[in-house]
Design a protein around this motif. Structure first.
Motif, PDB file in Angstrom:
ATOM      1  N   THR A  86     -12.399   4.814   2.359  1.00 30.96           N
ATOM      2  CA  THR A  86     -11.921   4.448   3.694  1.00 30.96           C
ATOM      3  C   THR A  86     -12.022   5.638   4.638  1.00 30.96           C
ATOM      4  O   THR A  86     -12.484   5.514   5.782  1.00 30.96           O
ATOM      5  CB  THR A  86     -10.465   3.956   3.629  1.00 30.96           C
ATOM      6  N   VAL A 102     -11.026  -2.371   5.156  1.00 28.33           N
ATOM      7  CA  VAL A 102     -10.051  -3.469   5.014  1.00 28.33           C
ATOM      8  C   VAL A 102      -9.561  -3.618   3.578  1.00 28.33           C
ATOM      9  O   VAL A 102      -8.735  -4.489   3.303  1.00 28.33           O
ATOM     10  CB  VAL A 102     -10.653  -4.810   5.494  1.00 28.33           C
ATOM     11  N   SER A 103     -10.057  -2.769   2.670  1.00 24.32           N
ATOM     12  CA  SER A 103      -9.733  -2.965   1.252  1.00 24.32           C
ATOM     13  C   SER A 103      -8.236  -2.835   0.971  1.00 24.32           C
ATOM     14  O   SER A 103      -7.692  -3.552   0.121  1.00 24.32           O
ATOM     15  CB  SER A 103     -10.512  -1.968   0.388  1.00 24.32           C
ATOM     16  N   LYS A 104      -7.561  -1.948   1.686  1.00 27.51           N
ATOM     17  CA  LYS A 104      -6.134  -1.754   1.434  1.00 27.51           C
ATOM     18  C   LYS A 104      -5.343  -3.012   1.765  1.00 27.51           C
ATOM     19  O   LYS A 104      -4.515  -3.478   0.961  1.00 27.51           O
ATOM     20  CB  LYS A 104      -5.609  -0.571   2.248  1.00 27.51           C
ATOM     21  N   SER A 105      -5.595  -3.572   2.947  1.00 29.27           N
ATOM     22  CA  SER A 105      -4.871  -4.787   3.336  1.00 29.27           C
ATOM     23  C   SER A 105      -5.305  -5.968   2.481  1.00 29.27           C
ATOM     24  O   SER A 105      -4.485  -6.835   2.136  1.00 29.27           O
ATOM     25  CB  SER A 105      -5.101  -5.089   4.821  1.00 29.27           C
ATOM     26  N   LEU A 106      -6.584  -6.016   2.118  1.00 27.64           N
ATOM     27  CA  LEU A 106      -7.072  -7.092   1.253  1.00 27.64           C
ATOM     28  C   LEU A 106      -6.412  -7.020  -0.119  1.00 27.64           C
ATOM     29  O   LEU A 106      -6.008  -8.045  -0.684  1.00 27.64           O
ATOM     30  CB  LEU A 106      -8.592  -6.988   1.116  1.00 27.64           C
ATOM     31  N   ARG A 107      -6.269  -5.814  -0.632  1.00 25.28           N
ATOM     32  CA  ARG A 107      -5.631  -5.634  -1.934  1.00 25.28           C
ATOM     33  C   ARG A 107      -4.176  -6.075  -1.891  1.00 25.28           C
ATOM     34  O   ARG A 107      -3.700  -6.778  -2.797  1.00 25.28           O
ATOM     35  CB  ARG A 107      -5.723  -4.170  -2.347  1.00 25.28           C
ATOM     36  N   ALA A 108      -3.475  -5.675  -0.850  1.00 26.09           N
ATOM     37  CA  ALA A 108      -2.068  -6.055  -0.720  1.00 26.09           C
ATOM     38  C   ALA A 108      -1.921  -7.572  -0.653  1.00 26.09           C
ATOM     39  O   ALA A 108      -1.016  -8.158  -1.266  1.00 26.09           O
ATOM     40  CB  ALA A 108      -1.473  -5.407   0.526  1.00 26.09           C
ATOM     41  N   SER A 109      -2.826  -8.214   0.082  1.00 20.04           N
ATOM     42  CA  SER A 109      -2.774  -9.670   0.212  1.00 20.04           C
ATOM     43  C   SER A 109      -3.021 -10.352  -1.126  1.00 20.04           C
ATOM     44  O   SER A 109      -2.317 -11.305  -1.493  1.00 20.04           O
ATOM     45  CB  SER A 109      -3.813 -10.125   1.240  1.00 20.04           C
ATOM     46  N   ARG A 119      -0.034  -9.864  -3.517  1.00 20.29           N
ATOM     47  CA  ARG A 119       1.108 -10.713  -3.152  1.00 20.29           C
ATOM     48  C   ARG A 119       0.931 -12.127  -3.695  1.00 20.29           C
ATOM     49  O   ARG A 119       1.900 -12.804  -4.031  1.00 20.29           O
ATOM     50  CB  ARG A 119       1.275 -10.758  -1.627  1.00 20.29           C
TER      51      ARG A 119
END
Length: 213
Positions: A122, A165-172, A175
């Motif tokens: 990133t 976007v990998s961080k937000s994608l991973r969190a999603s 969850r």
């Protein structure tokens, strides 16, 4: 009286006209020489600035090649030696990275601060975009338009967007209880970026830049 004027013109007047003509020719020659000198100096300055721009672009491509080589090394456990573009920017390397690069494995490849691969990639994408923007802004008048267009495409490569976007994608995904698949299935995006690098490399070579094999 008219006879005197004719004699004067043929004598002193003729000399005056010749002197004026010679002076005018001298001025024209001087102006021409100055134009040539100014044009030469301008072309030399443009050449130097274009060389500086190309050198900085080469530097960014070399950093990108270093990134891919280290990703391949981390993903496969083996290093390419020596690293050649035609061996590095390949579908096989893209497959290896996308299938096996662990986003949580430690990495301090390009930047001094140790981090993991997900954070590092990133950071790299953001830095690359910033560096290329700075080069284009500074040397816009000295870089060929087709090269600028390809640099803009490289900045917007889909694989770099995925890094971001990998961080937000991973969190999603986490969850939702899904397993995070970092770069799985993104070989096409890597190949798109590889192909752009080859095109830019050829454009630099066409402009007289020596590039690594």
């Amino acid at each position: 009286m008219s006879v005197i004027l004719v004699v004067y013109w043929q004598g002193y007047g003729g000399d005056l006209a010749s002197n004026l003509l010679a002076e005018a020719i001298g001025i024209c020659i001087t102006v021409f020489i100055l134009d040539v000198i100014i044009s030469f100096e301008g072309e030399r300055r443009n050449y130097k600035l274009s060389r500086l721009a190309f050198a900085q672009i080469c530097g960014q491509l070399e950093r990108l090649a270093e990134l891919v080589a280290e990703q391949q090394k981390s993903a496969s456990g083996t290093a390419l030696s020596p690293v050649r573009w035609d061996e590095l920017f390949t579908e096989e390397i893209a497959n290896t990275i996308c299938a096996s690069l662990d986003p949580d494995s430690p990495c301090s490849t390009i930047y001094e601060r140790p981090t993991n691969w997900q954070a590092h990639n990133t950071m790299f994408a953001d830095r690359l975009r910033g560096e290329l923007d700075a080069i284009i802004d500074k040397y816009l008048a000295y870089i060929p338009e087709d090269l600028i267009n390809n640099l803009e495409h490289l900045k917007k490569s889909a694989i770099f967007e995925m890094y971001r976007v990998s961080k937000s994608l991973r969190a999603s995904q986490e969850r939702r209880g899904e397993k995070f698949q970092y770069l799985r299935g993104l070989q096409y995006f890597y190949m798109e970026m590889f192909n752009l690098c080859f095109v830019i490399r050829q454009q630099l070579i066409k402009n007289g830049v020596e590039m690594p094999e």
